[in-house]
Write a protein that holds these residues in place. Sequence first.
Motif, PDB file in Angstrom:
ATOM      1  N   SER A 300     -35.218 -21.178  41.516  1.00  0.00           N
ATOM      2  CA  SER A 300     -35.394 -22.251  42.493  1.00  0.00           C
ATOM      3  C   SER A 300     -34.045 -22.526  43.130  1.00  0.00           C
ATOM      4  O   SER A 300     -33.012 -22.022  42.676  1.00  0.00           O
ATOM      5  CB  SER A 300     -35.915 -23.526  41.823  1.00  0.00           C
ATOM      6  OG  SER A 300     -34.871 -24.142  41.075  1.00  0.00           O
ATOM      7  N   GLU A 304     -34.263 -28.094  44.532  1.00  0.00           N
ATOM      8  CA  GLU A 304     -35.616 -28.083  43.967  1.00  0.00           C
ATOM      9  C   GLU A 304     -35.585 -28.443  42.485  1.00  0.00           C
ATOM     10  O   GLU A 304     -36.436 -29.190  41.998  1.00  0.00           O
ATOM     11  CB  GLU A 304     -36.261 -26.712  44.177  1.00  0.00           C
ATOM     12  CG  GLU A 304     -36.673 -26.459  45.618  1.00  0.00           C
ATOM     13  CD  GLU A 304     -37.042 -25.003  45.876  1.00  0.00           C
ATOM     14  OE1 GLU A 304     -37.698 -24.743  46.910  1.00  0.00           O
ATOM     15  OE2 GLU A 304     -36.678 -24.120  45.056  1.00  0.00           O
ATOM     16  N   GLN A 307     -35.046 -32.129  42.075  1.00  0.00           N
ATOM     17  CA  GLN A 307     -36.276 -32.866  42.388  1.00  0.00           C
ATOM     18  C   GLN A 307     -37.269 -32.784  41.231  1.00  0.00           C
ATOM     19  O   GLN A 307     -37.935 -33.775  40.897  1.00  0.00           O
ATOM     20  CB  GLN A 307     -36.892 -32.324  43.673  1.00  0.00           C
ATOM     21  CG  GLN A 307     -36.095 -32.658  44.931  1.00  0.00           C
ATOM     22  CD  GLN A 307     -36.553 -31.881  46.151  1.00  0.00           C
ATOM     23  OE1 GLN A 307     -37.486 -31.073  46.085  1.00  0.00           O
ATOM     24  NE2 GLN A 307     -35.894 -32.112  47.276  1.00  0.00           N
TER      25      GLN A 307
END
Length: 329
Positions: A300, A304, A307
């Motif tokens: 990722s 990302e 998050q």
Amino acid sequence: MISRRRFAQLSTALLPAAWAGPTWAQAPRAPLPDVAKIITGFPAGGTLDALARRVADRLRDKYAAAVLVDNKPGAGGQIGILTLRDSPADGTTLLITPSSMLSIYPYTYPKLRYTLDDVAPVSLGAMMDHGLAVGPGTPDSVRTLADFLAWIKANPNSANYGSPGAGSMPHMVGVLLGQFAKLDMRHIAYRGTVPGIQDLLGGQIPAFWGPIGDYLQHAKGGKLRVLATAGAKRSPFLPQVPTLQELGYPLKVSEWYGFFLPGKASAETVQRAADALRVALVHPDVVEHGKQYGLEVKPSTTAELAQMLKADADQWRSLIKQTGFTAES
């Protein structure tokens, strides 16, 4: 009319190579570090360790001349994070850790010795599901989750289960299942999955919550029976096993392994590690090896992963408040 800039470009292109000046795009790369290491907070031999070692193989001679795996088991994975926190921030020390240590522990350990500022997200490593497995410590007639809960109710002295560590996601899933089923299920914390599954196989404990990848070979060989998984949908690695949600329990959680650098690492250092991991984690050898351990391997971006960590922390903050659980419980 040709602009001065375009004229200069064309003129340079027509010059003999000896006159063209240095070719900056071909400047030599900075030398690789001699050694880098990937820390894990759990013993060798488990799912996390298997992924770390396969990724280390792919980073060798690309990220550093040698890439080693350094197992630092203890305190349910906390020792690994503390080791990373105190390491140089030059990119030579990475950590791979389950999300529990960062998304759950801050809400269950009142005296946790690290904060999220001590780690810098680099890349997702893999997604996985947790499952409840039983073995020789339960009667052969225990084939479903309902069978197991009925057996526990009839045999309260056997109402215990193991997990990879106190406060870990598998532990918390066990706590929530006990609350939903209105059963007092005692928890036994292990230093990782390997010693816990050894006791499960030996009949010393009746059940264990942990990564399904650590069960796959034993389940296929008939030594263990996986009764339920905790994800939002059935695992492709155990498609015959129902989820807790299917069985009427309102819980759906999955865990991930993520790569981190020390929190004080520069943005350039983080990006260099992320770029190297992105290449390593999509290599067919790593992806296929992960499947043997019930892992969906994928990288990722750093944003990302940050998050994902925030979303998990928000979910578990609510769930832990619901249970009233603390690490001393």
